[in-house]
Design a protein around this motif. Structure first.
Motif, PDB file in Angstrom:
ATOM      1  N   VAL A 242      15.212  33.451-101.175  1.00  0.00           N
ATOM      2  CA  VAL A 242      14.397  32.437-101.848  1.00  0.00           C
ATOM      3  C   VAL A 242      15.209  31.711-102.929  1.00  0.00           C
ATOM      4  O   VAL A 242      15.175  30.479-103.017  1.00  0.00           O
ATOM      5  CB  VAL A 242      13.115  33.070-102.454  1.00  0.00           C
ATOM      6  CG1 VAL A 242      12.264  32.005-103.135  1.00  0.00           C
ATOM      7  CG2 VAL A 242      12.291  33.759-101.389  1.00  0.00           C
TER       8      VAL A 242
ATOM      9  N   THR B 247      10.003  34.725-106.916  1.00  0.00           N
ATOM     10  CA  THR B 247       9.775  33.405-106.325  1.00  0.00           C
ATOM     11  C   THR B 247       9.520  32.375-107.426  1.00  0.00           C
ATOM     12  O   THR B 247      10.014  31.244-107.367  1.00  0.00           O
ATOM     13  CB  THR B 247       8.590  33.453-105.329  1.00  0.00           C
ATOM     14  OG1 THR B 247       8.873  34.437-104.342  1.00  0.00           O
ATOM     15  CG2 THR B 247       8.368  32.114-104.654  1.00  0.00           C
TER      16      THR B 247
ATOM     17  N   LEU C 261       7.303  31.997 -98.350  1.00  0.00           N
ATOM     18  CA  LEU C 261       6.299  32.846 -98.999  1.00  0.00           C
ATOM     19  C   LEU C 261       5.723  33.887 -98.050  1.00  0.00           C
ATOM     20  O   LEU C 261       4.949  34.753 -98.454  1.00  0.00           O
ATOM     21  CB  LEU C 261       5.167  31.979 -99.575  1.00  0.00           C
ATOM     22  CG  LEU C 261       5.570  30.891-100.580  1.00  0.00           C
ATOM     23  CD1 LEU C 261       4.337  30.196-101.141  1.00  0.00           C
ATOM     24  CD2 LEU C 261       6.384  31.475-101.728  1.00  0.00           C
TER      25      LEU C 261
END
Ligand code: M6R
Length: 366
Positions: free
Chosen positions: A71, A170, A329
């Motif tokens: 990420v 994230t 995600l």
């Protein structure tokens, strides 16, 4: 204290929609397009000037680190390396003041992670902690940090700590992307909105409990299990396998799906359940061909797919449908049915789910 659940692990699995929300509350403001975490804001320069981010952790936290690698690199284009804390601390790593080290630990007491932090500090790196336990040794030893707000995790098998760690990491990736301009404005906003929807999608993913239980009944006597995923879902495969090993004592291995033909494919026969994470977003077609390879060798296929999938459904022995989200995600959603599957297999095998043999909740000795 188990809130009506048979085990802490199950309670903690079901707490995930709420604790993910608790973790982003006050930090993520999707409508305003803002992500704010004090520990990151105060040290923004250090992060964006970092030549490298090195993540150190153990076990499930190390898996969260692998998700974070994908990420952070994708969103903020900063090179990331993920290391087992135990290896890092003893291998004379190359590290300097140009590096940022992120230590991930639920307990904040893991001996190897703590030692890795001390070493990184000695070498001049800026060390950032992602811990769950407030005031823990690691949270005190790091220069700055961001807590996950998972609440106490009692089950030895980590569940809600994992998803809240991914949530924090994230948000860090998105914050760095915003300041570096490495994501388009529209993508940045889309991810913020999408992150805000995760709790309700996790809730929906929890409704796979019945099917997970049914599948568990069929495979509870397996002696081996293979977990495959690609991209963001490769670490989820590792985590799925770890969960099964820990609490059911079934030997399981996680692999990047494409690595299958470099070895593990030799293990596949009609007795081998293969759990494949195959959401629509991501490398779907590639995963479909991996599924075909398993099928032609008579492996039993249990696939985690996006709701409405048709292609994998035709090939797999069982499918578990989850709601759609963006590829980056998706670990927050795909991991849910795997937690439930391990849980039910362990219960059916009469294992001590919350306190598996030989394991301790925090590993404070190396
Ligand atoms: O408290 P930590 O996050 O530092 O713990 C790391 C590992 O010991 C931990 O994740 C362990 O692998 C769990 N039992 C996994 O379920």
């Amino acid at each position: 204290e188990k809130g009506g659940y048979d085990h802490f692990m199950l309670k903690e699995i079901y707490e995930q929609p709420n604790v993910i929300k608790d973790t982003y509350r006050g930090r993520l403001h999707a409508n305003e397009g803002i992500i704010q975490m004090a520990g990151v804001e105060d040290n923004l320069e250090k992060f964006i000037n970092a030549e490298r981010i090195i993540i150190v952790a153990c076990g499930t936290s190390w898996h969260a680190g692998l998700v974070a690698e994908y990420v952070i690199e994708e969103f903020s284009r900063i090179p990331v390396e993920v290391e087992y804390a135990s290896e890092f601390r003893y291998r004379n790593p190359i590290i300097s003041s140009k590096d940022v080290v992120i230590a991930i630990s639920q307990s904040g007491e893991t001996a190897d992670t703590l030692a890795a932090i001390k070493l990184a500090k000695e070498k001049g790196a800026f060390v950032f902690g992602v811990c769950n336990v407030v005031g823990s040794s690691i949270s005190r030893e790091t220069h700055a940090g961001a807590y996950t707000h998972a609440g106490p995790e009692i089950g030895v098998a980590s569940t809600k700590a994992f998803t809240t760690q991914i949530t924090v990491l994230t948000m860090i990736a998105l914050r760095l992307a915003k300041v570096k301009g490495t994501l388009s404005n529209s993508d940045f906003h889309r991810y913020l909105q999408e992150l805000e929807l995760i709790p309700e999608k996790v809730l929906e993913a929890l409704s796979t409990n019945d099917i997970a239980k049914e599948i568990a009944t069929k495979y509870k006597d397996a002696s081996n299990c293979l977990y495959l995923g690609r991209g963001y879902n490769f670490p989820v495969a590792l985590e799925g396998a770890l969960k099964l090993k820990e609490i059911s004592y079934i030997h399981a291995e996680g692999y990047p799906a494409a690595e299958m033909k470099h070895g593990p494919i030799a293990l596949i026969d009609e007795k081998m359940p293969v759990i494949v994470i195959a959401p629509k977003q991501g490398h779907y077609d590639k995963v479909v061909s991996n599924i075909q390879e398993i099928k032609s060798r008579s492996g039993k296929i249990i696939a985690v797919v996006t709701k409405g999938d048709t292609q994998v459904k035709e090939l797999a022995d069982h499918v578990i449908e989850i709601p759609e989200t963006s590829d980056a995600l998706s670990p927050l959603i795909t991991t849910i049915p795997l937690q439930l599957l391990s849980y039910h297999i362990a219960v059916l095998r009469d294992c001590n789910v919350d306190q598996p043999r030989n394991l301790a909740k925090s590993v404070t000795v190396e």
